[in-house]
Scaffold this motif. Structure first.
Motif, PDB file in Angstrom:
ATOM      1  N   HIS A 192       0.961  -1.283   0.041  1.00  0.00           N
ATOM      2  CA  HIS A 192       0.045  -0.142  -0.065  1.00  0.00           C
ATOM      3  C   HIS A 192       0.662   1.279  -0.036  1.00  0.00           C
ATOM      4  O   HIS A 192       0.379   2.112  -0.330  1.00  0.00           O
ATOM      5  N   LEU A 193       2.116   1.222   0.365  1.00  0.00           N
ATOM      6  CA  LEU A 193       3.065   2.058   0.614  1.00  0.00           C
ATOM      7  C   LEU A 193       4.427   1.627  -0.154  1.00  0.00           C
ATOM      8  O   LEU A 193       4.967   0.784   0.608  1.00  0.00           O
ATOM      9  N   ARG A 194       4.741   2.132  -1.447  1.00  0.00           N
ATOM     10  CA  ARG A 194       6.044   1.578  -2.084  1.00  0.00           C
ATOM     11  C   ARG A 194       6.926   2.630  -2.130  1.00  0.00           C
ATOM     12  O   ARG A 194       6.466   3.918  -2.235  1.00  0.00           O
ATOM     13  N   CYS A 195       8.304   2.507  -2.125  1.00  0.00           N
ATOM     14  CA  CYS A 195       9.269   3.374  -1.828  1.00  0.00           C
ATOM     15  C   CYS A 195      10.385   3.253  -3.019  1.00  0.00           C
ATOM     16  O   CYS A 195      10.853   2.150  -2.895  1.00  0.00           O
ATOM     17  N   ASP A 196      10.673   4.159  -3.759  1.00  0.00           N
ATOM     18  CA  ASP A 196      12.081   4.198  -4.578  1.00  0.00           C
ATOM     19  C   ASP A 196      12.786   5.317  -3.969  1.00  0.00           C
ATOM     20  O   ASP A 196      12.269   6.336  -3.512  1.00  0.00           O
ATOM     21  N   ALA A 197      14.214   5.030  -3.939  1.00  0.00           N
ATOM     22  CA  ALA A 197      14.920   6.258  -3.354  1.00  0.00           C
ATOM     23  C   ALA A 197      16.029   6.579  -4.352  1.00  0.00           C
ATOM     24  O   ALA A 197      16.725   5.604  -5.084  1.00  0.00           O
ATOM     25  N   ASN A 198      16.267   7.822  -4.551  1.00  0.00           N
ATOM     26  CA  ASN A 198      17.433   8.324  -5.321  1.00  0.00           C
ATOM     27  C   ASN A 198      18.550   8.953  -4.531  1.00  0.00           C
ATOM     28  O   ASN A 198      18.344   9.632  -3.500  1.00  0.00           O
ATOM     29  N   VAL A 199      19.717   8.348  -4.487  1.00  0.00           N
ATOM     30  CA  VAL A 199      20.921   8.552  -3.606  1.00  0.00           C
ATOM     31  C   VAL A 199      21.920   8.976  -4.343  1.00  0.00           C
ATOM     32  O   VAL A 199      22.296   8.319  -5.496  1.00  0.00           O
ATOM     33  N   SER A 200      22.662  10.051  -4.017  1.00  0.00           N
ATOM     34  CA  SER A 200      23.864  10.148  -4.441  1.00  0.00           C
ATOM     35  C   SER A 200      24.768  10.927  -3.472  1.00  0.00           C
ATOM     36  O   SER A 200      24.212  11.253  -2.041  1.00  0.00           O
ATOM     37  N   ILE A 201      26.098  10.865  -3.747  1.00  0.00           N
ATOM     38  CA  ILE A 201      27.087  11.441  -2.747  1.00  0.00           C
ATOM     39  C   ILE A 201      28.043  12.505  -3.280  1.00  0.00           C
ATOM     40  O   ILE A 201      28.242  12.505  -4.822  1.00  0.00           O
ATOM     41  N   ALA A 202      28.377  13.411  -2.481  1.00  0.00           N
ATOM     42  CA  ALA A 202      29.562  14.451  -3.098  1.00  0.00           C
ATOM     43  C   ALA A 202      30.407  14.587  -2.044  1.00  0.00           C
ATOM     44  O   ALA A 202      29.954  14.725  -0.918  1.00  0.00           O
ATOM     45  N   PRO A 203      31.859  14.811  -2.272  1.00  0.00           N
ATOM     46  CA  PRO A 203      32.338  15.206  -1.377  1.00  0.00           C
ATOM     47  C   PRO A 203      32.254  16.625  -0.599  1.00  0.00           C
ATOM     48  O   PRO A 203      31.646  17.341  -1.357  1.00  0.00           O
ATOM     49  N   LYS A 204      32.342  16.343   0.842  1.00  0.00           N
ATOM     50  CA  LYS A 204      31.622  17.774   1.289  1.00  0.00           C
ATOM     51  C   LYS A 204      32.349  19.053   1.074  1.00  0.00           C
ATOM     52  O   LYS A 204      33.558  19.084   0.666  1.00  0.00           O
TER      53      LYS A 204
END
Ligand SMILES: [Zn+2]
Length: 479
Positions: A192-204
């Motif tokens: 009933h509740l589905r989730c996709d996640a967009n993840v990215s990283i960058a040097p601080k």
């Protein structure tokens, strides 16, 4: 020195609305227990020439969610066709909202366990229909169209989340809100509740955002936490090995607890959106808008704040008691009947009633105890009709029998004995039977009074009024 990274996460959630019927036809929306392909009609199975019509309940629940998320509501929105070919999509297009969805913008505020306040902005909310399900059995691919046409809200956040923990907490708060306003069962196991996640990283400190990878198919709060943590670690390993992050679509395999690359995502798919010609624009009249707005319940965060400011509850109590709407309403009703110290009701609620809810794993509404019963039990303890431990056992007895607390006390003779004559008789018996203890009490060991009271309580099976027993004993032991 180790390099630190800025983590950026955006979540795309699909929320199944708990309407009775599907988005554009009269088939029932919930077919969890139905045999495959038994809950379909020409409209939701995409037959040529069939004519859909918008389910008003979907629009109403969509509007409620917009209001709860502080979104700007488009009083006129449109449905569009998103064209693609897939086995679980018999019509060859999904009916969704593209450039004029029901809700634009908005936000959800929540507090992390460490007390940090987080605000997550919403890009938009749009209504759409679900697709069917496919399943592989050996070499055969099976298709179940029962889920085709079930109403969904797709809600996309801005990249405002900065750790796996924040993402998990956001989802938890969202789930609480969906149930609170009653638009979705929000059961993640039933999708009933589905989730996709967009993840990215960058040097601080870096100005350029790293390329993002999309994790698909995360279907529990715990999986959100684990899958995102794993992906952050993977991206850090790649960067530290001198490799570039490629834009991937990744699948979370919950059974194996691993991430699997599905495909590289070089170019965005072109879905050739166009307005759905068979549906009228969705027009929300000012009257309908005002009516829905008026019927919105007090939001969980507002109720939590009120429990703290008006009822004087600590933050911890206020959070527990507003975890779901039912608990908060039970608590408030018990407070009204009890009409005394709210913190006292809160303690009884958390220690006794919620204990049973957790033990039995059923919602409060399915238990035989009413708010008035809890208030009555606390009053019985206050009036010393029963002692605290009997009061606690009364909670269980009300649950077992469904009877009123006072009735149970009478039936089982649980009331404290305040009859002075009866208590005096037992006190005298105890004093007579223990000459050694009497002598040492009289010799100055006055702390023994507690022991004497204990003996009387034991003799009377805990039902003597202890204060009265103590007074009588003190008098007798004077000699
Ligand atoms: Zn149908």
């Amino acid at each position: 020195m180790t390099q630190e990274y800025e983590i950026t996460i955006g979540l795309e959630t699909h929320i199944q609305l708990n309407t009775v019927t599907k988005a554009f036809c009269g088939c029932k929306a919930d077919s969890w227990n139905d045999a495959p392909n038994t809950n379909i009609c020409p409209i939701c199975s995409g037959q040529p020439g069939s004519l859909p019509a918008v389910n008003k309940a979907m629009v109403e629940k969509g509007l409620m969610l917009c209001l709860a998320m502080n979104s700007n509501v488009n009083l006129t929105s449109y449905f569009d066709r998103k064209n693609y070919m897939y086995a679980d999509l018999p019509s060859g297009y999904q009916v969704t909202q593209d450039n004029r969805p029901i809700g634009v913008g908005g936000y959800l505020d929540f507090t992390m366990d460490d007390g940090r306040e987080v605000r997550v902005h919403i890009h938009n909310l749009h209504m759409e229909e679900d697709a069917g399900k496919t399943k592989n059995e050996g070499d055969i691919r099976l298709i179940d169209m029962n889920r085709c046409g079930v109403p969904l809200i797709e809600m996309v956040t801005m990249p405002d989340l900065h750790s796996a923990d924040e993402a998990a907490t956001y989802l938890m708060r969202l789930r609480q809100l969906l149930r609170w306003i009653g638009v979705s069962e929000a059961n993640m196991e039933r999708a009933h509740l589905r989730c996709d996640a967009n993840v990215s990283i960058a040097p601080k400190g870096s100005k350029t955002l790293g390329k993002k990878c999309e994790i698909k198919n995360i279907n529990s709060i715990e999986a959100v936490r684990t899958a995102i943590s794993f992906e952050i670690q993977r991206q850090i390993r790649e960067v530290e090995a001198g490799r570039k992050i490629e834009q991937w679509t990744i699948e979370w395999d919950n059974d194996a607890q691993v991430l699997r690359k599905m495909r590289s995502k070089e170019t965005a798919a072109d879905y050739r959106y166009f307005r759905e010609p068979n549906l009228m624009p969705v027009v929300i009249s000012p009257e309908f808008y005002e009516d829905v707005k008026r019927r919105m319940p007090e939001m969980p965060w507002a109720r939590r704040a009120r429990f703290m400011s008006d009822f004087g509850l600590p933050a911890y109590d206020a959070s527990i008691l507003t975890a779901d709407r039912e608990t908060s309403e039970f608590f408030e009703a018990a407070c009204r009947t009890y009409a005394g110290d709210h913190k006292r009701v809160s303690n009884w609620m958390m220690n006794e009633v919620l204990r049973v809810v957790n033990e039995k794993g059923v919602p409060l509404s399915e238990l035989a105890i009413r708010p008035e019963d809890l208030a009555e039990i606390i009053k019985l303890v206050d009036a010393k009709t029963v002692n605290t431990s009997t009061g606690k056992s009364l909670v269980d007895k009300v649950l077992e029998t469904g009877k009123k607390p006072a009735e149970i006390v009478k039936e089982l003779g649980l009331g404290l004995v305040s009859d002075e004559g009866a208590i005096k008789e037992v006190c005298r018996k105890i004093v007579d039977a223990n000459p050694k203890e009497v002598a040492s009490y009289r010799g100055g060991k006055e702390t023994l009074i507690g022991w004497f009271v204990g003996q009387v309580m034991k003799e009377m099976r805990g039902k003597a009024d202890p204060e009265m027993a103590k007074a009588i004993l003190t008098e007798l032991l004077k000699g």
